[in-house]
Design a protein around this motif. Structure first.
Motif, mmCIF file in Angstrom:
data_model
loop_
_atom_site.group_PDB
_atom_site.id
_atom_site.type_symbol
_atom_site.label_atom_id
_atom_site.label_comp_id
_atom_site.label_asym_id
_atom_site.label_seq_id
_atom_site.Cartn_x
_atom_site.Cartn_y
_atom_site.Cartn_z
ATOM 1 N N SER A 80 -2.257 -4.874 1.019
ATOM 2 C CA SER A 80 -3.632 -5.254 0.723
ATOM 3 C C SER A 80 -3.600 -6.611 0.054
ATOM 4 O O SER A 80 -2.694 -6.906 -0.735
ATOM 5 C CB SER A 80 -4.296 -4.230 -0.209
ATOM 6 O OG SER A 80 -4.497 -3.005 0.451
ATOM 7 N N ARG B 235 2.730 -2.217 4.944
ATOM 8 C CA ARG B 235 1.275 -2.073 4.910
ATOM 9 C C ARG B 235 0.789 -2.627 3.575
ATOM 10 O O ARG B 235 1.148 -2.106 2.520
ATOM 11 C CB ARG B 235 0.889 -0.601 5.069
ATOM 12 C CG ARG B 235 -0.597 -0.329 5.281
ATOM 13 C CD ARG B 235 -0.793 1.122 5.708
ATOM 14 N NE ARG B 235 -2.196 1.426 5.939
ATOM 15 C CZ ARG B 235 -2.997 1.986 5.041
ATOM 16 N NH1 ARG B 235 -2.511 2.306 3.830
ATOM 17 N NH2 ARG B 235 -4.253 2.237 5.302
ATOM 18 N N PRO C 65 -6.593 -2.526 4.328
ATOM 19 C CA PRO C 65 -5.163 -2.850 4.339
ATOM 20 C C PRO C 65 -4.712 -3.432 5.679
ATOM 21 O O PRO C 65 -5.239 -3.090 6.741
ATOM 22 C CB PRO C 65 -4.494 -1.494 4.073
ATOM 23 C CG PRO C 65 -5.522 -0.720 3.309
ATOM 24 C CD PRO C 65 -6.845 -1.134 3.889
ATOM 25 N N GLU D 217 0.814 -1.216 0.000
ATOM 26 C CA GLU D 217 0.000 0.000 0.000
ATOM 27 C C GLU D 217 0.852 1.273 0.000
ATOM 28 O O GLU D 217 0.528 2.237 -0.690
ATOM 29 C CB GLU D 217 -0.934 0.003 1.208
ATOM 30 C CG GLU D 217 -2.145 -0.897 1.081
ATOM 31 C CD GLU D 217 -3.157 -0.346 0.104
ATOM 32 O OE1 GLU D 217 -3.606 0.800 0.285
ATOM 33 O OE2 GLU D 217 -3.488 -1.055 -0.874
ATOM 34 N N ASN D 218 1.900 1.292 0.783
ATOM 35 C CA ASN D 218 2.742 2.489 0.874
ATOM 36 C C ASN D 218 4.011 2.330 0.037
ATOM 37 O O ASN D 218 5.108 2.693 0.459
ATOM 38 C CB ASN D 218 3.078 2.813 2.330
ATOM 39 C CG ASN D 218 3.668 1.624 3.083
ATOM 40 O OD1 ASN D 218 3.645 0.498 2.592
ATOM 41 N ND2 ASN D 218 4.191 1.875 4.262
#
Length: 281
Positions: A128, A126, A190, A97-98
């Motif tokens: 998903s 982080r 997430p 995610e990041n």
């Protein structure tokens, strides 16, 4: 949450416990000892979820080896557009995610502080996930493994190998506190591993991940389908690594640009930005 010793006895010498020997402990069914037969498998062993299950002895098939680790420092890394991983859960995919934040740090050379008390990672992993069975139960885990056999030092402008790595420390795995949970739960939002802590204390009693300073590491994320652990056709583990999440462990930041990035991007560094301080934990 971190795994206690009695829950995760098979993760290494740091727990002072070895796999149960059939016949040595009358309270341990011989059939369950088969759960420890993972030849050459470098993924987590989750025998704690087999407690109380009486099943005919079976040998679990070892999944294929994980893909090669990212290249050594100074070589051209592969495009980090997709995670590298072992896919024994068909249709399951993981995305970082990041990723843009990790890429920004990776372009400079990510450093992570390690302390005796344990220090959280920033950036944190982080992710998903998609493709899970909404009704099945899964566990999310994270561990950190050495990238190569070298020790590193900061040479003023870049990191360079400076000798042979220290002997590998006991392997530990962080279990996400929501584990085990249904696929629907994991896919709802997430999954963050911001509670993971890194330490350089080999006597750490808290289950933090133990690392050597000045070594390069790669976080890995594992997804395990809990309901299939004692089946010969379990196929229930998928492991992922994102090349842009590699980092060098340090007891104090070496690259001033990393210090600046940490202060600018870490929401817990607000005080450092306002006070003009040049150090951040």
């Amino acid at each position: 949450m971190y795994h206690p010793r009695e829950l995760y006895p098979s993760l290494g010498t740091g727990y002072r416990l070895g796999p149960p020997q059939p016949g040595a402990d009358s309270s341990f069914p011989p059939a369950l000892a088969e759960g420890y037969r993972y030849p050459d498998l470098d993924t987590p062993k989750l025998d704690c979820f087999l407690s109380g299950i009486e099943a005919a002895p079976r040998t679990l098939a070892a999944p294929p080896p994980l893909p090669p680790l990212p290249p050594a420092l100074g070589t051209e890394p592969p495009p980090p557009s997709a995670p590298e991983g072992l896919h024994s859960l068909p249709g399951v995919s993981l995305s970082l995610e990041n990723r843009e934040l990790w890429k920004e740090f990776n372009s400079v050379g990510t450093e992570m502080i390690i302390t005796k008390a344990g220090r959280r990672m920033f950036p944190a992993c982080r992710v998903s996930v998609t493709g899970l069975d909404p009704e099945a139960r899964y566990l999310f885990l994270l561990d950190v493994v050495p990238v190569d056999g070298a020790r590193y030092r900061w040479q003023g402008r870049r990191w360079e190998p400076s000798g042979k790595a220290e002997p590998r420390l006991p392997d530990r795995v962080y279990i996400h506190p929501d584990s085990p949970a249904t696929g629907a739960h994991w896919m709802r939002q997430p999954v963050s591993f911001h509670r993971v802590k890194l330490t350089n204390s080999t006597l750490d009693p808290h289950g933090h991940l133990i690392l050597h300073s000045m070594h390069k590491y790669q976080p890995r994320i594992h997804l395990v389908r809990a309901a299939q652990l004692c089946s010969q056709h379990w196929g229930g583990v998928a492991s992922f690594r994102f090349p842009e999440t590699t980092f060098i462990s340090v007891t104090a930041y070496q690259n001033p640009r990393i210090t600046q990035l940490k202060i600018a991007a870490n929401p817990f560094a607000k005080g450092f930005r306002e006070n003009g301080r040049n150090e951040v934990g």
